[in-house]
Design a protein around this motif. Structure first.
Motif, short mmCIF file in Angstrom:
data_model
loop_
_atom_site.label_atom_id
_atom_site.label_comp_id
_atom_site.label_asym_id
_atom_site.label_seq_id
_atom_site.Cartn_x
_atom_site.Cartn_y
_atom_site.Cartn_z
N TYR A 1 42.57 26.10 36.69
CA TYR A 1 42.92 26.82 35.46
C TYR A 1 43.72 28.09 35.73
CZ TYR A 1 39.13 30.28 36.07
OH TYR A 1 38.33 31.30 36.52
N LEU A 2 43.76 28.50 36.99
CA LEU A 2 44.55 29.70 37.32
C LEU A 2 46.03 29.38 37.50
CD1 LEU A 2 42.09 31.21 39.95
CD2 LEU A 2 42.38 31.90 37.57
N ASP B 1 32.69 43.93 37.38
CA ASP B 1 32.98 42.54 37.02
C ASP B 1 33.75 41.83 38.12
OD1 ASP B 1 32.94 44.32 34.41
OD2 ASP B 1 32.32 42.28 33.85
N LEU B 2 34.55 42.61 38.83
CA LEU B 2 35.39 42.04 39.89
C LEU B 2 35.63 43.09 40.96
CD1 LEU B 2 38.35 40.22 38.05
CD2 LEU B 2 36.83 39.16 39.72
N VAL B 3 35.69 42.63 42.20
CA VAL B 3 36.10 43.50 43.30
C VAL B 3 37.50 43.04 43.73
CG1 VAL B 3 35.60 44.27 45.64
CG2 VAL B 3 33.71 43.85 44.04
N ILE C 1 46.36 36.30 36.56
CA ILE C 1 45.11 35.89 37.23
C ILE C 1 43.94 36.72 36.73
CG2 ILE C 1 43.94 35.85 39.48
CD1 ILE C 1 46.68 35.00 40.67
N LEU C 2 44.12 38.02 36.58
CA LEU C 2 43.01 38.85 36.09
C LEU C 2 42.60 38.45 34.68
CD1 LEU C 2 43.80 42.44 37.47
CD2 LEU C 2 42.32 40.66 38.43
N LEU D 1 38.94 37.05 33.72
CA LEU D 1 38.10 37.82 32.78
C LEU D 1 37.67 36.93 31.61
CD1 LEU D 1 39.85 41.31 32.67
CD2 LEU D 1 37.65 40.74 33.73
N SER D 2 38.53 36.00 31.21
CA SER D 2 38.16 35.15 30.08
C SER D 2 37.26 34.00 30.52
CB SER D 2 39.41 34.61 29.38
OG SER D 2 40.08 33.71 30.22
#
Lengths: 254, 254
Positions: free
Chosen positions: A251-252, B91-93, B150-151, B155-156
């Motif tokens: 999906y990316l 949420d993300l690193v 990508i972010l 996130l979604s």
């Protein structure tokens, strides 16, 4: 005349480590040995390499021993030994015997295993040995039957080029080690890794510490085998791809 | 009130790197940011950690920016940021944007990816970004659409805890990047890694150098995608087990 097997040996505890010299002793029963090891403790350096300064090498062996100390990382030592100090292509690149476990996720930080992965990338079969003891009194002799067995097996039936093994040996007298198990890497984590302190001027600083927590319930892991009194052998490779995620991450794409 | 997403960001080129600040800029469009980055260039440090001395942290941001410099490795920075400097669970690193490729086997040596693997071990989803350019004139703006895409996607539709992505972006103007491909890590090697020189006193020293050789013929690799003009995304994990070898290595058991 048939050539004896050649072993290139390194470690991350430094060339003066007792663990290294026990590994050399077992290897010398079976073939010729070149040692290229860090000139100091180089633990926790993972697969790091030295790019910002040049490397130096010192001959530190007596009696024609091929023993060299390098001021680089364990991975640097492997490159150096393979490219500039081995008289012929080694049959195996060995690393250790490391003081302390490189089982489970400790593999990530380990200079011992950094050396193994470097050798794998360079197309060699390679084995890292570690014993689950940090004590100055560590009984390395108890590790020797396990190491001797594995080396004999892989000399008689060679590992594929680029294959790596991460061998961990429990802290037990030789007679109490139950055997050898081939395993997968256990899942685990280090918690509370950095302890905050305050210096005499009131400024904070942090020490690396932490508690190793392994809740992996599987019985085919290195942690499980070690807890049962077996030496663990994890086949490893220098490829971080999570094959199971190749599809789910589609999906990316764009 | 719904919390904005929180990103912990690090890199291995140091807190002053232009690549870091481009990544921060994209992340700030989407959420809150804490930066904990090395206080100097820390390239090639892989997953190494600092155990022999304590770590220090300096606040280096203005305007309430949560920007900190640490004298440790990229993996140290992740531990430090997560344990002591994030106001809530991120949420993300994120790690990068790195100057230079971390595709194929470069992943092994990379401090950028060392940070990602550390975050994975700590149970976080993590993404490393690199661009195939070492130039001071690197066009980081051309990387931003790929990073933004990508972010937004992750996130979604959040990545699983402990999932890592190694994203490499070709050195092309933004309009010429063809898209994004999910790939596996290509096989490759570095040859002639250490160049021998002689100092004015006649003593040898060696510089890390080498030629990257990728003969991997597969078309599902990161190297292939990058050569075709795509950004590559390799799902990665901090598990070195070679699952394909678990059976073939049974002969080592005892």
């Amino acid at each position: 005349m048939e050539m004896k097997p050649l072993f290139l040996i390194t470690n991350d505890d430094g060339y003066q480590s007792a663990g290294l010299h026990h590994l050399v002793r077992v290897a010398e029963e079976l073939g010729d040995v070149v040692v290229m090891a860090p000139d100091r403790n180089a633990s926790g350096l993972s697969s790091s390499i030295t790019t910002g300064r040049p490397l130096r090498v010192r001959a530190v062996g007596g009696d024609g021993q091929q023993l060299f100390a390098c001021d680089g990382t364990p991975a640097d030592c492997v490159k150096m030994g393979l490219e500039h100090f081995c008289p012929r292509r080694p049959d195996l690149v060995l690393s250790g015997i490391n003081y302390g476990s490189n089982a489970s996720i400790n593999v990530i930080y380990s200079g011992t295993i950094g050396a193994v992965l470097e050798a794998c990338l360079d197309g060699f079969a390679s084995i890292g040995f570690s014993v689950l003891s940090h004590s100055a009194e560590t009984d390395f002799e108890a590790c020797e039957p396990t190491i001797r067995h594995i080396l004999r097996q892989v000399l008689s039936r060679p590992l594929p080029a680029g294959a790596g093994l991460n061998v961990n040996i429990p802290r037990l007298p030789a007679g109490e080690i139950k055997g050898i198990k081939v395993c997968r890497q256990a899942k685990a984590s280090w918690v509370d890794s950095l302890e905050r302190r305050t210096d005499p001027l009131g400024r904070p600083y942090w020490w690396m510490t932490g508690k190793f927590v392994c809740d992996d319930p599987r019985e085919d892991t290195d942690e499980y085998a070690l807890r049962q009194g077996y030496a663990s052998v994890v086949p490893i490779r220098p490829d971080f791809t999570d094959l199971s995620a190749l599809e789910t991450m589609q999906y990316l794409e764009l």
